[in-house]
Write a protein that holds these residues in place. Structure first.
Motif, PDB file in Angstrom:
ATOM      1  N   TYR A 176       0.831  -1.214   0.000  1.00 55.58           N
ATOM      2  CA  TYR A 176       0.000   0.000   0.000  1.00 55.58           C
ATOM      3  C   TYR A 176       0.861   1.259   0.000  1.00 55.58           C
ATOM      4  O   TYR A 176       0.577   2.211  -0.734  1.00 55.58           O
ATOM      5  N   VAL A 177       1.910   1.266   0.801  1.00 59.34           N
ATOM      6  CA  VAL A 177       2.786   2.443   0.856  1.00 59.34           C
ATOM      7  C   VAL A 177       3.498   2.650  -0.482  1.00 59.34           C
ATOM      8  O   VAL A 177       3.648   3.786  -0.948  1.00 59.34           O
ATOM      9  N   ILE A 178       3.918   1.541  -1.108  1.00 54.47           N
ATOM     10  CA  ILE A 178       4.560   1.652  -2.422  1.00 54.47           C
ATOM     11  C   ILE A 178       3.601   2.263  -3.436  1.00 54.47           C
ATOM     12  O   ILE A 178       4.011   3.021  -4.325  1.00 54.47           O
ATOM     13  N   TRP A 179       2.309   1.966  -3.314  1.00 55.52           N
ATOM     14  CA  TRP A 179       1.301   2.590  -4.183  1.00 55.52           C
ATOM     15  C   TRP A 179       1.034   4.038  -3.777  1.00 55.52           C
ATOM     16  O   TRP A 179       0.827   4.905  -4.628  1.00 55.52           O
ATOM     17  N   ALA A 180       1.036   4.315  -2.465  1.00 47.24           N
ATOM     18  CA  ALA A 180       0.661   5.639  -1.969  1.00 47.24           C
ATOM     19  C   ALA A 180       1.717   6.695  -2.272  1.00 47.24           C
ATOM     20  O   ALA A 180       1.370   7.862  -2.528  1.00 47.24           O
TER      21      ALA A 180
END
Length: 265
Positions: A176-180
């Motif tokens: 999720y952080v890599i996407w965010a």
């Protein structure tokens, strides 16, 4: 496992708070003052009518709130990856230990399983939760109750597959952080372009500093976000590889050190 989940939650919360404090302190004390000084110097040179070349300063590239948010998330997720990597390395060290203490050529009968389970139960509390002791204990318990080597092999495989699924699900926050992070960069792009369009009339009058600064926000935020995302993705894949190898090596350890010793009268 519940205790570990609670500990992981508080660790992640503490890491996030620490990341916010550290990154914001660096921005307030170092990055933004230097960036403002460089921009002020450019304004003075422009107002004086001097010919000057706009230099791409590192402080200006990372000065905005979007880049700060990206660095906070990056530092936070690196803390999570570091914890999971440390746990994986600790579990891997167990593979170098002789947990069952089975002599070469010795046979393990169904009635012998309890004596081999005792050393596993005597491990430290944290180590008992690791994959290898759980797989060995499940295998020995299955052998003691069924006296079927095929059932033992199935038990080991089930424990390892369940662990693999659990480890994969725990990477969801990192994904999720890599996407965010790139998404935050795109927010900076939209904000910067909007500010630049709002100052178009000043550029017509000859004051282009405001427009160039806003366009810098637009492009620098995405630039930094993509670089951070690529770096974090690399770390995540290295962690995933480490965890997958741990599961496979655990299965191999059980095959070599347990299954080949099992015998039925």
């Amino acid at each position: 496992m519940k205790h570990n989940q609670t500990t992981d939650f508080f660790y992640q919360l503490f890491t996030l708070i620490a990341a916010v404090i550290i990154v914001h302190a660096v921005y307030v004390a170092v990055i933004r003052p230097n960036a403002e000084a460089i921009l002020e110097q450019q304004r003075i040179q422009q107002q004086a009518g001097e010919n000057y070349e706009v230099q791409r300063s590192f402080f200006i590239v990372i000065k905005d709130f979007e880049q700060e948010a990206c660095f906070v998330l990056a530092l936070w997720v690196m803390g999570i990856i570091g914890l999971k990597a440390r746990i994986a390395l600790s579990e891997r060290r167990l593979l170098n230990r002789s947990l069952l203490e089975v002599a070469a050529g010795a046979a393990i009968l169904p009635e012998d399983t309890r004596q081999y389970i005792r050393p596993l139960q005597a491990l430290a509390e944290d180590e008992r939760e690791y994959l290898l002791p759980r797989a060995l204990q499940a295998a020995l318990q299955r052998f003691g109750s069924t006296a079927d080597v095929q059932d033992v092999s199935s038990a080991i495989r089930e424990v390892c597959e369940t662990e693999s699924d659990r480890l994969d699900s725990e990477l969801s926050m990192i994904r999720y952080v890599i996407w965010a992070i790139p998404s935050i960069g795109f927010i900076g792009t939209v904000r910067g372009i909007g500010e630049a369009l709002g100052q178009a009339h000043r550029a017509v009058e000859g004051d282009i500093v405001g427009v160039t600064v806003s366009l810098g926000v637009a492009f620098n935020s995405t630039f930094i976000a993509l670089i951070i995302s690529i770096f974090i993705m690399f770390l995540m894949h290295q962690l995933q590889l480490m965890q997958e190898r741990l599961v496979l090596d655990t299965q191999h350890y059980c095959d070599v050190n347990l299954l080949r010793h099992l015998q039925i009268r």
